[in-house]
Scaffold this motif. Structure first.
Motif, PDB file in Angstrom:
ATOM      1  N   LEU A   1       0.836  -1.198   0.000  1.00 25.52           N
ATOM      2  CA  LEU A   1       0.000   0.000   0.000  1.00 25.52           C
ATOM      3  C   LEU A   1       0.875   1.254   0.000  1.00 25.52           C
ATOM      4  N   ARG A   2       1.964   1.208   0.757  1.00 21.95           N
ATOM      5  CA  ARG A   2       2.889   2.340   0.810  1.00 21.95           C
ATOM      6  C   ARG A   2       3.609   2.543  -0.530  1.00 21.95           C
ATOM      7  N   ASP A   3       4.005   1.449  -1.181  1.00 27.72           N
ATOM      8  CA  ASP A   3       4.885   1.520  -2.348  1.00 27.72           C
ATOM      9  C   ASP A   3       4.167   1.586  -3.684  1.00 27.72           C
ATOM     10  N   SER A   4       2.903   1.202  -3.753  1.00 27.84           N
ATOM     11  CA  SER A   4       2.211   1.122  -5.037  1.00 27.84           C
ATOM     12  C   SER A   4       1.149   2.203  -5.157  1.00 27.84           C
ATOM     13  N   ASP A   5       1.400   3.160  -6.060  1.00 29.89           N
ATOM     14  CA  ASP A   5       0.405   4.213  -6.292  1.00 29.89           C
ATOM     15  C   ASP A   5      -0.884   3.635  -6.863  1.00 29.89           C
ATOM     16  N   GLU A   6      -0.762   2.626  -7.709  1.00 33.55           N
ATOM     17  CA  GLU A   6      -1.955   1.993  -8.295  1.00 33.55           C
ATOM     18  C   GLU A   6      -2.827   1.370  -7.216  1.00 33.55           C
ATOM     19  N   LEU A   7      -2.189   0.652  -6.288  1.00 30.58           N
ATOM     20  CA  LEU A   7      -2.953   0.031  -5.202  1.00 30.58           C
ATOM     21  C   LEU A   7      -3.602   1.096  -4.324  1.00 30.58           C
ATOM     22  N   ARG A   8      -2.885   2.161  -4.050  1.00 36.46           N
ATOM     23  CA  ARG A   8      -3.448   3.237  -3.225  1.00 36.46           C
ATOM     24  C   ARG A   8      -4.672   3.845  -3.897  1.00 36.46           C
ATOM     25  N   GLU A   9      -4.608   4.017  -5.214  1.00 38.53           N
ATOM     26  CA  GLU A   9      -5.756   4.559  -5.950  1.00 38.53           C
ATOM     27  C   GLU A   9      -6.940   3.594  -5.891  1.00 38.53           C
ATOM     28  N   ARG A  10      -6.671   2.297  -6.049  1.00 33.33           N
ATOM     29  CA  ARG A  10      -7.748   1.301  -6.004  1.00 33.33           C
ATOM     30  C   ARG A  10      -8.414   1.278  -4.632  1.00 33.33           C
ATOM     31  N   VAL A  11      -7.596   1.297  -3.578  1.00 36.38           N
ATOM     32  CA  VAL A  11      -8.149   1.274  -2.214  1.00 36.38           C
ATOM     33  C   VAL A  11      -8.960   2.535  -1.957  1.00 36.38           C
ATOM     34  N   ALA A  12      -8.447   3.676  -2.361  1.00 36.50           N
ATOM     35  CA  ALA A  12      -9.183   4.930  -2.152  1.00 36.50           C
ATOM     36  C   ALA A  12     -10.500   4.913  -2.916  1.00 36.50           C
ATOM     37  N   SER A  13     -10.490   4.364  -4.137  1.00 37.81           N
ATOM     38  CA  SER A  13     -11.708   4.293  -4.938  1.00 37.81           C
ATOM     39  C   SER A  13     -12.769   3.420  -4.263  1.00 37.81           C
ATOM     40  N   VAL A  14     -12.339   2.276  -3.748  1.00 38.77           N
ATOM     41  CA  VAL A  14     -13.275   1.392  -3.047  1.00 38.77           C
ATOM     42  C   VAL A  14     -13.818   2.056  -1.793  1.00 38.77           C
TER      43      VAL A  14
END
Length: 118
Positions: free
Chosen positions: A99-112
């Motif tokens: 979560l810290r290192d992946s901008d894509e994952l952070r965007e997905r989590v924020a979207s959900v």
């Protein structure tokens, strides 16, 4: 209290209270005798970086849904059954690092989260 002092004295005999000891001479490295040429020389020491001390762990007290806790337990068990000594803490550490290192994952989590909070 005196037993602790005894244990510390055994662990560090040069630092006894009240007395001073002469420093022990360092062992002298002797060159390897070459009387037997079939004996190979000792291997050269590896040039490895120093090991970093492990980061302090702090408790993470949080509540999760029982169904998601079961997913974590099952996932960890699957890894352990494959022969790896994984723990739930290790799985959570990896998830948080991702979560810290992946901008894509952070965007997905924020979207959900935004979708669920509406």
């Amino acid at each position: 209290m005196s037993s602790i002092r005894k244990m510390m004295g055994q662990a560090e005999p040069e630092q006894e209270t009240g007395t001073t000891r002469a420093a022990r001479p360092a062992p002298v490295a002797r060159p390897r005798e070459q009387s037997n040429p079939s004996v190979p020389d000792a291997p050269r020491r590896l040039n490895l970086p120093p090991v970093a001390p492990p980061e302090e762990r702090k408790p993470l007290s949080t509540r999760v849904k029982p169904s998601l806790k079961k997913v974590l337990e099952d996932y960890t068990k699957e890894i352990r059954d494959a022969g790896f000594n994984a723990t739930q803490e290790m799985v959570l550490d990896v998830l948080l690092r991702e979560l810290r290192d992946s901008d894509e994952l952070r965007e997905r989590v924020a979207s959900v989260l935004v979708t669920e909070l509406r």
